[in-house]
Design an enzyme around this catalytic site. Structure first.
Site, PDB file in Angstrom:
ATOM      1  N   SER A   9       0.777  -1.087   0.057  1.00 21.96           N
ATOM      2  CA  SER A   9      -0.224   0.075  -0.046  1.00 21.96           C
ATOM      3  C   SER A   9       0.929   1.197  -0.042  1.00 21.96           C
ATOM      4  O   SER A   9       2.057   1.154   0.390  1.00 21.96           O
ATOM      5  CB  SER A   9      -0.915  -0.138   1.348  1.00 21.96           C
ATOM      6  N   GLU A  11       0.981   5.478   0.797  1.00 21.10           N
ATOM      7  CA  GLU A  11       0.249   6.612   1.576  1.00 21.10           C
ATOM      8  C   GLU A  11       0.550   8.118   1.156  1.00 21.10           C
ATOM      9  O   GLU A  11       1.596   8.399   0.791  1.00 21.10           O
ATOM     10  CB  GLU A  11       0.822   6.552   3.257  1.00 21.10           C
ATOM     11  N   ASP A 102      -2.435  13.663  16.541  1.00 22.83           N
ATOM     12  CA  ASP A 102      -1.474  14.732  17.456  1.00 22.83           C
ATOM     13  C   ASP A 102      -2.476  15.708  17.861  1.00 22.83           C
ATOM     14  O   ASP A 102      -3.359  15.937  17.132  1.00 22.83           O
ATOM     15  CB  ASP A 102      -0.444  15.478  16.258  1.00 22.83           C
ATOM     16  N   PHE A 209      11.791  14.702  10.522  1.00 19.04           N
ATOM     17  CA  PHE A 209      10.667  13.704  10.893  1.00 19.04           C
ATOM     18  C   PHE A 209      10.992  12.708  12.185  1.00 19.04           C
ATOM     19  O   PHE A 209      10.068  12.386  12.986  1.00 19.04           O
ATOM     20  CB  PHE A 209      10.562  12.834   9.794  1.00 19.04           C
ATOM     21  N   HIS A 259       4.148  -1.042   3.694  1.00 16.83           N
ATOM     22  CA  HIS A 259       3.357   0.372   3.304  1.00 16.83           C
ATOM     23  C   HIS A 259       4.132   1.428   3.328  1.00 16.83           C
ATOM     24  O   HIS A 259       4.927   1.771   4.170  1.00 16.83           O
ATOM     25  CB  HIS A 259       2.474   0.498   4.734  1.00 16.83           C
TER      26      HIS A 259
END
Length: 278
Positions: A9, A11, A102, A209, A259
Site C-alpha cells: 500500500s 500513503e 497529534d 521527521f 506500506h
C-alpha cells in the site's frame, strides 16, 4: 526476488493547492501500475484536512482503486467522530486507518477520546464490522510512551478493541520490527502487522521527521549521510540501497507486506519497487 503474496500500500497526504492535486494525480498514476492493495490518505490534527482527506479518497476510488482515509480522534468529540464515520459509510468507504493523532496546535484538552483503542471501540459500537480497521504500531515505541512495556500493552488494547490489522511507524532496523511482532504475538495478538517504509530522498527532512516521531536513524547512517553534505546523488544512492535491503529482509523473513510513506512522490518508491523485483 519475492512472489506477489504480500499486501502492498501507498500513503498520501491531501494536497492543499491545485498544483499539489495535479502532482498527486501524476504520482498516483505512476504508483497504480504496481497494483497496490490500497492507497491511504492522512488526516490532519484535529480534523484540519477532513474535507481534503475525503475528497482525495473519493477521487482515488473514482479512478477504480481502493482507498482508506485516516481518522484521528485526539481533540475530537464523539459527535464529531460519529459524523465523519457516517459520512465515510454513506460514501461506501469500508476501510479506515484509526489513529490517536497529534494534539491540534493551541489545544490543551484531549477531547472525548484520549487513546486510539477508544476510537476503535467507538467505531465497532457504532458500525459493527462494517469497517476494516487499521491501527498504528511502533516497533521502536511511541515517543510519548512511559515504557516499552506500556507501549506494547497499548497496541494490544487497540487490537483487542477490534482492529483488523496494523501498519508500523517507519524504522531502519529490521530487528526492532521482528522483535516487536514476536513480543505482541506472545501477548495473543495475531493480526497482520505491516512494516511502514520511508524512502530516503532528503536526509535533513528525514532527520526532522524522525526526531518528531521517535524513529531512530542509525548513527552509522547519519554519519555517512552527513559526510555527503550537498551531494544529493550520493545521498539518494545510499538511501536506495538502505531501504531496498531493509524491504528485502522484511519480506524474506515473514513480513506480510509493505506500506510506503510516499510524501506524494513516486520516483524513489518506484525504484525501490523495481529493485525488489515486485
Amino acid at each position: 526476488m519475492t512472489e506477489r503474496k504480500h499486501t502492498f500500500s501507498f500513503e498520501f497526504f491531501p494536497p492543499r493547492t491545485a498544483e499539489g492535486m495535479s502532482k498527486l494525480r501524476t504520482t498516483r498514476q505512476q504508483l497504480a501500475q504496481f497494483k497496490p492493495e490500497f492507497f491511504s490518505v492522512t488526516f490532519g490534527a484535529g480534523g484540519t484536512t477532513r474535507e481534503g482527506t475525503l475528497a482525495t479518497v473519493l477521487e482515488i476510488r473514482g479512478e477504480g482503486y481502493a482507498a482508506a482515509p485516516h481518522l484521528s480522534c485526539i481533540g475530537s468529540t464523539r459527535d464529531n467522530i460519529r459524523s465523519i464515520l457516517n459520512e465515510y459509510r454513506n460514501h461506501g468507504i469500508r476501510h479506515i486507518v484509526a489513529l490517536r493523532g497529534d494534539m491540534p496546535s493551541g489545544m490543551v484538552e484531549a477531547g472525548e477520546f484520549r487513546y486510539a483503542n477508544e476510537l476503535v471501540s467507538f467505531i465497532r459500537e457504532e458500525h459493527g464490522d462494517h469497517f476494516h480497521i487499521e491501527v498504528a504500531a511502533y516497533p521502536e515505541f511511541h515517543p510519548q510512551a512511559r515504557s516499552a512495556e506500556d507501549d506494547m500493552n497499548n497496541f494490544v488494547r487497540k487490537v483487542k478493541a477490534g482492529a483488523n490489522s496494523a501498519m508500523t511507524q517507519y524504522f531502519f532496523n529490521a530487528d526492532s520490527y521482528f522483535r516487536f511482532v514476536d513480543e505482541v504475538q506472545a501477548r495473543g495478538v495475531d493480526v497482520p502487522i505491516v512494516p511502514g517504509i520511508m524512502p530516503i530522498a532528503n536526509f535533513g527532512q528525514l532527520c526532522r521527521f524522525s526526531d518528531m516521531c521517535g524513529a531512530e536513524v542509525p548513527r552509522w547512517l547519519r554519519l555517512r549521510m552527513q559526510a555527503y553534505m550537498d551531494d544529493t546523488a550520493s545521498i539518494r544512492a545510499l538511501g536506495l540501497d538502505v531501504v531496498t535491503e531493509l524491504c528485502d529482509r522484511l519480506l524474506a523473513n515473514g513480513a506480510p507486506g509493505l506500506h510506503f510513506y510516499t510524501l506524494n512522490q513516486a520516483g524513489i518508491v518506484s525504484t525501490v519497487w523495481q529493485r525488489l523485483g515486485l
